[in-house]
Scaffold this motif. Structure first.
Motif, short mmCIF file in Angstrom:
data_model
loop_
_atom_site.label_atom_id
_atom_site.label_comp_id
_atom_site.label_asym_id
_atom_site.label_seq_id
_atom_site.Cartn_x
_atom_site.Cartn_y
_atom_site.Cartn_z
N LEU B 63 46.14 48.11 34.95
CA LEU B 63 45.94 48.27 33.50
C LEU B 63 46.64 47.15 32.74
O LEU B 63 46.12 46.63 31.77
CB LEU B 63 46.50 49.63 33.04
N HIS B 64 47.82 46.79 33.23
CA HIS B 64 48.63 45.79 32.52
C HIS B 64 48.14 44.35 32.76
O HIS B 64 48.02 43.57 31.82
CB HIS B 64 50.08 45.94 32.96
N TYR B 65 47.89 44.03 34.04
CA TYR B 65 47.56 42.64 34.37
C TYR B 65 46.05 42.38 34.48
O TYR B 65 45.63 41.24 34.50
CB TYR B 65 48.21 42.23 35.70
N GLY B 66 45.24 43.39 34.63
CA GLY B 66 43.80 43.20 34.77
C GLY B 66 43.35 43.11 36.22
O GLY B 66 44.18 43.16 37.14
N THR B 67 42.03 42.97 36.42
CA THR B 67 41.48 42.98 37.79
C THR B 67 40.50 41.81 38.00
O THR B 67 39.49 41.97 38.69
CB THR B 67 40.76 44.31 38.07
N ASP B 68 40.84 40.66 37.46
CA ASP B 68 39.96 39.49 37.61
C ASP B 68 39.77 39.10 39.07
O ASP B 68 38.68 38.72 39.49
CB ASP B 68 40.55 38.28 36.85
N GLY B 69 40.83 39.17 39.82
CA GLY B 69 40.78 38.80 41.24
C GLY B 69 39.83 39.71 42.01
O GLY B 69 38.98 39.23 42.77
N PHE B 70 39.94 41.00 41.78
CA PHE B 70 39.10 41.98 42.47
C PHE B 70 37.63 41.72 42.13
O PHE B 70 36.76 41.74 43.00
CB PHE B 70 39.51 43.39 42.04
N ARG B 78 37.14 41.95 49.82
CA ARG B 78 37.92 43.07 49.26
C ARG B 78 38.44 43.97 50.38
O ARG B 78 39.61 44.37 50.38
CB ARG B 78 37.03 43.91 48.33
N LEU B 79 37.52 44.26 51.30
CA LEU B 79 37.92 45.14 52.41
C LEU B 79 39.04 44.52 53.23
O LEU B 79 40.02 45.18 53.59
CB LEU B 79 36.73 45.45 53.31
N LEU B 80 38.88 43.22 53.52
CA LEU B 80 39.87 42.52 54.34
C LEU B 80 41.23 42.47 53.61
O LEU B 80 42.27 42.84 54.17
CB LEU B 80 39.38 41.11 54.65
N GLU B 191 46.68 40.00 44.05
CA GLU B 191 45.33 39.90 44.62
C GLU B 191 44.32 40.56 43.67
O GLU B 191 43.18 40.12 43.57
CB GLU B 191 45.26 40.57 45.99
N LEU B 192 44.73 41.63 43.01
CA LEU B 192 43.84 42.32 42.07
C LEU B 192 43.61 41.47 40.82
O LEU B 192 42.51 41.45 40.27
CB LEU B 192 44.47 43.66 41.64
N GLN B 193 44.67 40.77 40.42
CA GLN B 193 44.65 40.13 39.11
C GLN B 193 44.19 38.66 39.15
O GLN B 193 43.52 38.20 38.24
CB GLN B 193 46.07 40.22 38.51
#
Lengths: 204, 226
Positions: B63-70, B78-80, B191-193
Motif C-alpha cells: 500500500l505504501h510503496y506500490g506494486t510496479d515491479g509485480f 512472479r512465481l519464481l 521486488e513488488l515495488q
C-alpha cells in the motif's frame, strides 16, 4: 521414606520415563514422569523443584563428570545448569520430551565453561597440575574409565555419555546437541570403536 | 578394566550420587524465585504468527510503496521470484520457531540456513535478471536500498519483539534468523515495488538488505550476550 531410597526411586522413574513415546508424552503425562513435574514447575508448584532436582541431577552430574570435569567442576556445572533451567523454564513446551530440553541446556553450559576455561588458560601461566582433590569417592575403575573417555574427542565423549549414562535415544541426543541423527550415530560408532581398541590394548 | 566394566560404568544407575546438601541448595534457590510462567507457544502456532506478521507487513508495504515491479513481471517470473521469497520466509519462520525452544528438532544450523537462503535468492535473481549497462545505476540503487533497509529494520525489530522470549539458549542463531527474516521482507517489498530487473540493481539494491540484516541480527545478538 529415607532420602536415599526416595532419590533412587525418583531416579528409576526418570530412567523409565525415557522409554515413553512422544505421543504418550504429548497427552497428559503420567504423574511420575519428569515431564509432569516440569509442567507443575512452570505452574509454580513448590514441590516441583526438589522432585526435578532429585530425578535429573544424578544423570546430569554423571554427564559432566564423564566429560572431563573433576567432581567440584561437575557440581559447579550442575548448579549452573539448574540456574539456566530455572531462567529458561518458560521455553519448555508441554507435550515435548524433557530430557532433550534439559541436555540441550547442559550441552551449552559445558560449551560455555570450556570457552571460559580456554580464555583463562590463554591468560594464565602454566604450573604443574595439582592432584584432583575432588575425586576421593571414585573407584579405581571409575578413574580408569574416565581416563579412557578422556582420550576421545569432546564431541564423541559427549555423545557416548548422553546415550549411555542418561538413557536418551539417538534422536533425543541429536536434539540436545543441535546435531543430526546421522552425525550422532557416526560419533557414537567412532567412539565405541576407539573404546574397544583401548580395552583390547589394555587386556593384552 | 574389562568390557563388562565399561557397560557397567555407563549404566544410568552407576555413580553420579549428588550430595544431599547440594541438591537441597539447588532446589531451595529455585523455590525462592518460583513464579508461574507462560510456556512458549507450539511450533505451528509460532509459524502462523510469524507468517501473519510477514503477510501484514508485506500488505502494508504494498500500500505504501506500490506494486510496479509485480505489474512488470510475467507469471513465470512472479512465481519464481515470490515463490522463492515465500519459501525462504516460511523456512525461516519454521527454523526460528524450532530454535526458540532448547532441544527442538533443527532444520539446519543457522549459519548454514543463512548461507543457503542468501545463495538461493542470489541464484533466483540472477536467473530472471536482465544483463545490460545502466546509466543511473547508483541513483536507482540508493532509492531501493533505503526502502529495503527501512522495511527490513521494521520487520526485524518487530520479529525480535515476537521472538525475544526464545532468544535465550542460542541468541546468535535467533538473531541471524530474525535479521534474515527482516531482510527477506525488505527484499520482497523491493521486488513488488521496483521494476528495474537489471542484475547489478537486483544484487546490490534488492539482495543486499537480506545479507546486511543477517549480519546485523547476528551482531546484535552477540553484543547483547556479552
Amino acid at each position: 521414606m529415607p532420602s536415599a531410597r526416595k532419590s533412587d526411586d525418583l531416579r528409576n522413574r526418570a530412567a523409565g520415563s525415557s522409554e515413553l513415546s512422544g505421543m504418550e508424552a504429548a497427552a497428559e503425562p503420567p504423574s511420575d514422569t519428569p515431564e509432569h513435574w516440569m509442567r507443575r514447575y512452570q505452574d509454580a508448584d513448590a514441590e516441583a523443584p526438589s522432585v526435578l532436582v532429585a530425578m535429573l541431577s544424578p544423570a546430569l552430574l554423571r554427564f559432566f563428570r564423564y566429560n572431563a570435569a573433576s567432581r567440584e567442576q561437575a557440581e559447579d556445572l550442575l548448579q549452573e545448569t539448574w540456574l539456566r533451567v530455572h531462567r529458561m523454564r518458560h521455553s519448555y513446551r508441554s507435550g515435548e520430551r524433557l530430557l532433550p530440553w534439559v541436555y540441550a541446556i547442559a550441552h551449552h553450559v559445558r560449551i560455555d565453561s570450556y570457552r571460559r576455561k580456554r580464555r583463562l588458560a590463554e591468560r594464565e601461566m602454566a604450573f604443574d597440575p595439582l592432584p584432583d582433590a575432588g575425586a576421593p569417592d571414585a573407584s579405581v575403575e571409575a578413574l580408569e574409565f574416565q581416563s579412557m573417555l578422556a582420550v576421545l574427542p569432546d564431541a564423541q565423549r559427549e555423545v557416548v555419555t548422553m546415550l549411555k549414562a542418561t538413557g536418551m535415544t539417538v534422536d533425543e541426543v541429536a536434539r540436545a546437541t543441535c546435531s543430526t541423527v546421522g552425525a550422532v550415530k557416526l560419533k557414537a560408532h567412532r567412539a565405541y570403536e576407539r573404546l574397544r581398541e583401548l580395552l583390547t590394548e589394555g587386556s593384552r | 578394566m574389562k568390557r563388562g566394566d565399561l557397560e557397567k560404568m555407563l549404566q544410568p544407575d552407576s555413580g553420579g550420587e549428588v550430595r544431599p546438601e547440594l541438591a537441597r541448595a539447588i532446589a531451595s534457590r529455585m523455590e525462592s524465585d518460583l513464579k508461574k510462567v507462560r510456556p512458549l507457544a507450539s511450533t505451528p502456532v509460532l509459524v502462523a504468527i510469524f507468517a501473519l506478521f510477514f503477510g501484514a507487513l508485506a500488505a502494508l508495504g504494498m500500500l505504501h510503496y506500490g506494486t510496479d515491479g509485480f505489474a512488470s513481471m510475467g507469471w513465470p517470473m512472479r512465481l519464481l521470484a515470490f515463490g522463492s521469497l515465500a519459501a525462504a520466509a516460511f523456512t525461516l519462520a519454521f527454523a526460528l520457531a524450532q530454535e526458540m525452544a532448547p532441544g527442538g528438532r533443527r532444520v539446519a544450523p543457522a549459519w548454514m540456513l543463512a548461507a543457503g537462503i542468501l545463495l538461493g535468492l542470489a541464484g533466483v535473481f540472477a536467473a530472471f535478471a536482465t544483463y545490460r549497462p545502466e546509466e543511473y545505476f547508483w541513483a536507482g540503487v540508493r532509492g531501493c536500498l533505503s526502502t529495503g533497509l527501512e522495511s527490513g529494520a521494521i520487520a526485524g525489530l518487530g520479529l525480535w519483539f515476537l521472538a525475544r522470549r526464545g532468544a535465550i539458549l542460542n541468541p546468535a542463531a535467533v538473531g541471524v534468523l530474525t535479521g534474515l527474516f527482516g531482510g527477506v521482507l525488505g527484499t520482497t517489498l523491493l521486488e513488488l515495488q521496483c521494476s528495474d530487473f537489471n542484475i547489478g540493481h537486483q544484487i546490490v539494491a534488492h539482495w543486499a538488505p537480506t545479507l546486511v540484516y543477517a549480519g546485523v541480527g547476528w551482531l546484535a545478538a552477540a553484543i547483547s550476550r556479552r
